[in-house]
Design a protein around this motif. Sequence first.
Motif, PDB file in Angstrom:
ATOM      1  N   GLY A  51       0.832  -1.195   0.000  1.00 11.17           N
ATOM      2  CA  GLY A  51       0.000   0.000   0.000  1.00 11.17           C
ATOM      3  C   GLY A  51       0.866   1.244   0.000  1.00 11.17           C
ATOM      4  O   GLY A  51       2.078   1.188  -0.198  1.00 11.17           O
ATOM      5  N   HIS A  52       0.241   2.391   0.225  1.00 16.03           N
ATOM      6  CA  HIS A  52       1.017   3.626   0.277  1.00 16.03           C
ATOM      7  C   HIS A  52       2.081   3.554   1.373  1.00 16.03           C
ATOM      8  O   HIS A  52       3.224   3.955   1.167  1.00 16.03           O
ATOM      9  N   ALA A  53       1.699   3.029   2.555  1.00 18.91           N
ATOM     10  CA  ALA A  53       2.678   2.897   3.638  1.00 18.91           C
ATOM     11  C   ALA A  53       3.779   1.910   3.280  1.00 18.91           C
ATOM     12  O   ALA A  53       4.904   2.017   3.769  1.00 18.91           O
ATOM     13  N   GLY A  54       3.460   0.954   2.421  1.00 11.09           N
ATOM     14  CA  GLY A  54       4.443  -0.013   1.947  1.00 11.09           C
ATOM     15  C   GLY A  54       5.246   0.475   0.767  1.00 11.09           C
ATOM     16  O   GLY A  54       5.994  -0.307   0.161  1.00 11.09           O
ATOM     17  N   GLU A  55       5.107   1.755   0.435  1.00 12.49           N
ATOM     18  CA  GLU A  55       5.912   2.431  -0.602  1.00 12.49           C
ATOM     19  C   GLU A  55       5.759   1.785  -1.983  1.00 12.49           C
ATOM     20  O   GLU A  55       6.718   1.635  -2.734  1.00 12.49           O
TER      21      GLU A  55
END
Length: 311
Positions: A51-55
């Motif tokens: 996801g976004h947090a997972g870049e």
Amino acid sequence: MIPDRPNAFHGIYAATLCPLLDDGRIDETTLARHLEANAFVPGMAGLLINGHAGENFMLSREEKRRVAEIAAEVCGRRSILVSGINAEDSFEAQRHVDDAKAAGADAVLLFPPFSWALSQDEHMAVTHHRIANANAQMPLMLYQAGVNAGAMAYRPEVLAELAQLPHVVGIKEGSWEAAAYEANLRLVKRVAPHVAMMASGDEHLFTCFLVGSEGSLVSLAAVTPELVIALEQAIRRQDLDEARRLNDRIYPLAKAIYGTAPGGYATARLKTCLKLLGRIPSDTMRLPMGPLPVAEVAALERALAAAGVHA
């Protein structure tokens, strides 16, 4: 693994991070430990990887496939694995969806391309989702972008059409504004009541859970999973005193991570929190994002202490 029960996709999902070595390569050992630690928290339904947090916007196609493979290896039997897909080109998105399925993901979350922040017409989003999932035909989650994200945020008529597409099972609702969340919830429940509305505004989970949700896909649950799960459970049993107490612990940390300018530092702040807690050895980000300023780190230390989260 998708459980054999009604409303199988409902619940709390930790949006996980991607630990890196000092040279920028994926730290696969730490990643596996991070994924497993979150997957085995009691009450955790699944993980959102890439996801976004997972870049996902910084990783190559091969790296994203490898993240999904590691997740499937270490916790695929325990968790529902949702893999984020972020590509500007629809056929490139299709290749990434196919990769996710081959790697062992159970579902995909398709993010709107960043270029849509400038403009999109009423057909682009539907076309993009149809093409991306044409081969894999996997359970599909939508992403409703923030009210300040320009045209990336789907207009009501577009969201309604997307929610009725085949294979759509949920929506990561990231409007980041409570009134917009409620309006979208009511819209989706009218046109596609089987689709789960998943609150993802980390700063106002309390409000969204009160309005109504079928779960949440949030990166805060990768730092304080027990608190987020406990908050959702307290509201479900209508224990508002306990929910308020939990929210009082969560809110300052959420503000320190997501509600402090510049917002683009959020993933770096999440990594720094995990480093401060001794859960990952390095908070390295890929350039051009460098280390957080000393004052930022100190603010996160205070917020973690206020939340009662310790190493």
